[in-house]
Design a protein around this motif. Sequence first.
Motif, PDB file in Angstrom:
ATOM      1  N   LEU A   1       0.817  -1.210   0.000  1.00 30.30           N
ATOM      2  CA  LEU A   1       0.000   0.000   0.000  1.00 30.30           C
ATOM      3  C   LEU A   1       0.850   1.259   0.000  1.00 30.30           C
ATOM      4  CD1 LEU A   1      -2.885   1.093   0.096  1.00 30.30           C
ATOM      5  CD2 LEU A   1      -2.749   1.032   2.593  1.00 30.30           C
ATOM      6  N   TRP A   2       2.011   1.208   0.659  1.00 28.96           N
ATOM      7  CA  TRP A   2       2.853   2.405   0.771  1.00 28.96           C
ATOM      8  C   TRP A   2       4.016   2.383  -0.208  1.00 28.96           C
ATOM      9  CZ3 TRP A   2      -0.359   5.162   3.141  1.00 28.96           C
ATOM     10  CH2 TRP A   2      -1.122   4.653   4.190  1.00 28.96           C
ATOM     11  N   ASN A   3       4.050   1.370  -1.068  1.00 27.20           N
ATOM     12  CA  ASN A   3       5.068   1.319  -2.117  1.00 27.20           C
ATOM     13  C   ASN A   3       4.441   1.898  -3.386  1.00 27.20           C
ATOM     14  OD1 ASN A   3       6.775   0.450  -4.308  1.00 27.20           O
ATOM     15  ND2 ASN A   3       7.678  -1.063  -2.913  1.00 27.20           N
ATOM     16  N   LEU A   4       4.763   3.156  -3.669  1.00 29.17           N
ATOM     17  CA  LEU A   4       4.073   3.871  -4.743  1.00 29.17           C
ATOM     18  C   LEU A   4       4.227   3.175  -6.081  1.00 29.17           C
ATOM     19  CD1 LEU A   4       2.431   6.333  -5.561  1.00 29.17           C
ATOM     20  CD2 LEU A   4       4.582   7.574  -5.905  1.00 29.17           C
ATOM     21  N   ARG A   5       5.411   2.676  -6.378  1.00 25.93           N
ATOM     22  CA  ARG A   5       5.666   2.055  -7.685  1.00 25.93           C
ATOM     23  C   ARG A   5       4.789   0.826  -7.897  1.00 25.93           C
ATOM     24  NH1 ARG A   5       9.480  -1.688  -9.865  1.00 25.93           N
ATOM     25  NH2 ARG A   5      10.058  -1.180 -12.005  1.00 25.93           N
ATOM     26  N   PHE A   6       4.779  -0.078  -6.916  1.00 24.44           N
ATOM     27  CA  PHE A   6       3.986  -1.297  -7.058  1.00 24.44           C
ATOM     28  C   PHE A   6       2.497  -1.000  -6.962  1.00 24.44           C
ATOM     29  CE2 PHE A   6       8.100  -3.067  -5.746  1.00 24.44           C
ATOM     30  CZ  PHE A   6       8.275  -4.035  -6.719  1.00 24.44           C
ATOM     31  N   LEU A   7       2.134  -0.016  -6.152  1.00 22.90           N
ATOM     32  CA  LEU A   7       0.728   0.362  -6.063  1.00 22.90           C
ATOM     33  C   LEU A   7       0.220   0.881  -7.399  1.00 22.90           C
ATOM     34  CD1 LEU A   7      -1.792   0.735  -4.308  1.00 22.90           C
ATOM     35  CD2 LEU A   7      -0.944   3.019  -3.719  1.00 22.90           C
ATOM     36  N   MET A   8       1.017   1.700  -8.070  1.00 23.74           N
ATOM     37  CA  MET A   8       0.620   2.233  -9.375  1.00 23.74           C
ATOM     38  C   MET A   8       0.531   1.131 -10.417  1.00 23.74           C
ATOM     39  SD  MET A   8       2.830   5.743  -9.385  1.00 23.74           S
ATOM     40  CE  MET A   8       2.721   5.859 -11.157  1.00 23.74           C
ATOM     41  N   ARG A   9       1.416   0.142 -10.332  1.00 23.84           N
ATOM     42  CA  ARG A   9       1.329  -0.977 -11.266  1.00 23.84           C
ATOM     43  C   ARG A   9       0.009  -1.731 -11.090  1.00 23.84           C
ATOM     44  NH1 ARG A   9       6.157  -2.804 -13.710  1.00 23.84           N
ATOM     45  NH2 ARG A   9       7.378  -0.945 -14.178  1.00 23.84           N
ATOM     46  N   ASN A  10      -0.394  -1.929  -9.841  1.00 22.22           N
ATOM     47  CA  ASN A  10      -1.649  -2.636  -9.590  1.00 22.22           C
ATOM     48  C   ASN A  10      -2.854  -1.805  -9.989  1.00 22.22           C
ATOM     49  OD1 ASN A  10      -1.290  -5.385  -8.061  1.00 22.22           O
ATOM     50  ND2 ASN A  10       0.266  -4.038  -7.215  1.00 22.22           N
ATOM     51  N   VAL A  11      -2.767  -0.485  -9.821  1.00 16.73           N
ATOM     52  CA  VAL A  11      -3.855   0.389 -10.265  1.00 16.73           C
ATOM     53  C   VAL A  11      -3.985   0.329 -11.786  1.00 16.73           C
ATOM     54  CG1 VAL A  11      -4.609   2.785 -10.444  1.00 16.73           C
ATOM     55  CG2 VAL A  11      -3.782   1.916  -8.269  1.00 16.73           C
ATOM     56  N   SER A  12      -2.849   0.342 -12.478  1.00 16.41           N
ATOM     57  CA  SER A  12      -2.888   0.263 -13.944  1.00 16.41           C
ATOM     58  C   SER A  12      -3.451  -1.080 -14.403  1.00 16.41           C
ATOM     59  CB  SER A  12      -1.490   0.481 -14.524  1.00 16.41           C
ATOM     60  OG  SER A  12      -0.608  -0.567 -14.179  1.00 16.41           O
ATOM     61  N   LEU A  13      -3.140  -2.139 -13.658  1.00 16.64           N
ATOM     62  CA  LEU A  13      -3.699  -3.454 -13.974  1.00 16.64           C
ATOM     63  C   LEU A  13      -5.216  -3.448 -13.795  1.00 16.64           C
ATOM     64  CD1 LEU A  13      -2.840  -6.287 -14.828  1.00 16.64           C
ATOM     65  CD2 LEU A  13      -2.558  -6.864 -12.422  1.00 16.64           C
ATOM     66  N   SER A  14      -5.692  -2.697 -12.807  1.00 18.29           N
ATOM     67  CA  SER A  14      -7.132  -2.541 -12.612  1.00 18.29           C
ATOM     68  C   SER A  14      -7.780  -1.871 -13.822  1.00 18.29           C
ATOM     69  CB  SER A  14      -7.414  -1.707 -11.354  1.00 18.29           C
ATOM     70  OG  SER A  14      -6.862  -2.312 -10.211  1.00 18.29           O
ATOM     71  N   GLY A  15      -7.036  -0.949 -14.445  1.00 12.14           N
ATOM     72  CA  GLY A  15      -7.545  -0.308 -15.658  1.00 12.14           C
ATOM     73  C   GLY A  15      -7.767  -1.298 -16.777  1.00 12.14           C
ATOM     74  N   GLY A  16      -6.864  -2.263 -16.914  1.00 14.82           N
ATOM     75  CA  GLY A  16      -7.052  -3.293 -17.931  1.00 14.82           C
ATOM     76  C   GLY A  16      -8.278  -4.140 -17.672  1.00 14.82           C
ATOM     77  N   LEU A  17      -8.528  -4.464 -16.392  1.00 15.31           N
ATOM     78  CA  LEU A  17      -9.722  -5.232 -16.061  1.00 15.31           C
ATOM     79  C   LEU A  17     -10.995  -4.443 -16.351  1.00 15.31           C
ATOM     80  CD1 LEU A  17      -8.636  -6.915 -12.696  1.00 15.31           C
ATOM     81  CD2 LEU A  17      -8.771  -7.955 -14.963  1.00 15.31           C
ATOM     82  N   LEU A  18     -10.918  -3.116 -16.194  1.00 15.74           N
ATOM     83  CA  LEU A  18     -12.066  -2.281 -16.552  1.00 15.74           C
ATOM     84  C   LEU A  18     -12.414  -2.427 -18.023  1.00 15.74           C
ATOM     85  CD1 LEU A  18     -11.769   1.144 -14.675  1.00 15.74           C
ATOM     86  CD2 LEU A  18     -13.570  -0.564 -14.483  1.00 15.74           C
ATOM     87  N   PHE A  19     -11.401  -2.552 -18.871  1.00 13.87           N
ATOM     88  CA  PHE A  19     -11.656  -2.738 -20.294  1.00 13.87           C
ATOM     89  C   PHE A  19     -12.340  -4.071 -20.560  1.00 13.87           C
ATOM     90  CE2 PHE A  19      -8.983   0.843 -21.456  1.00 13.87           C
ATOM     91  CZ  PHE A  19      -9.635   1.288 -22.587  1.00 13.87           C
ATOM     92  N   LEU A  20     -11.956  -5.110 -19.816  1.00 16.31           N
ATOM     93  CA  LEU A  20     -12.632  -6.390 -19.978  1.00 16.31           C
ATOM     94  C   LEU A  20     -14.097  -6.291 -19.583  1.00 16.31           C
ATOM     95  CD1 LEU A  20      -9.931  -8.885 -18.640  1.00 16.31           C
ATOM     96  CD2 LEU A  20     -10.674  -8.586 -21.005  1.00 16.31           C
ATOM     97  N   LEU A  21     -14.383  -5.529 -18.519  1.00 13.44           N
ATOM     98  CA  LEU A  21     -15.771  -5.306 -18.123  1.00 13.44           C
ATOM     99  C   LEU A  21     -16.531  -4.554 -19.202  1.00 13.44           C
ATOM    100  CD1 LEU A  21     -15.460  -4.355 -14.335  1.00 13.44           C
ATOM    101  CD2 LEU A  21     -16.594  -6.362 -15.294  1.00 13.44           C
TER     102      LEU A  21
END
Length: 269
Positions: A112-132
């Motif tokens: 949660l406090w690792n900005l780099r990995f958190l942003m990677r997971n947020v961007s991955l969430s964006g890809g799942l939004l496209f699948l939806l």
Amino acid sequence: MAPRGCNVMEAAEELSDQFLHLTKRFLPHLARLCLISTFLEDGIHTWWQWNKQESIKMSWISNSFLALILGMLNTFGQLVGCVLILVQKCVPCACFVLYGIIFMQVMAYGLLWNLRFLMRNVSLSGGLLFLLAESQAKGKSMFAGVPTLDYICPHQYIQLGGRVLLLLMFISLLHFEVSMFAIFQDAFNMVLIILVAIGFKTKLAALTLVFWLLLINVLENPFWTIPANRPLHDFMKYDFFHTMSVMGGLLLVVALGPGGVSMDKHKKW
């Protein structure tokens, strides 16, 4: 006489249209496979490494039984979700399962406090939004012959959110170094990011980003050249598959288009 820059842009758009025409049958399938590659690799890895219990080393869990349950949810949730997406069955449910996996990993592994990995997971969430958005669009396509008012459907707002979230990954790719190549790379990325975010020349910009990311990924994350027992191997492999997932999201942008909330759409009106 048209400016030379316009001619180059038109030629590039013509090449991208030809590419889309040649790949339209398998491009969405390739996009989905790339997008879920992070989940698929992690699920397979934790399955094979189950005896070593590498999948349940979670920072805030001391109870071994709870860690085992969460480890099983992490492994089987990813594998089942990936299979459902690949066979195009219960896609919304599979996406929500993978969203749950992302949330669990962020919390359980202390990201949660690792900005780099958190942003990677947020961007991955964006890809799942496209699948939806894709699954919703398919659900509406059965009424394609019914006259409707010209309005922006909810799934098109989901596409907009997916574009913005997906591109957050590129902030972590910026170098901010004082060198000609680093400055060029940062500027090049930023221009394409903005184009995709606002939905202008979206397919061309997204396709360019895909090829650019493929090149950078192979050059910067060759995990197969590092012995498996070194920590750098796992770090590079994580970066490699996350980048592949973002490439899959961008390929979905190419395959589906920018949606109704974009400059490309408004230009056609």
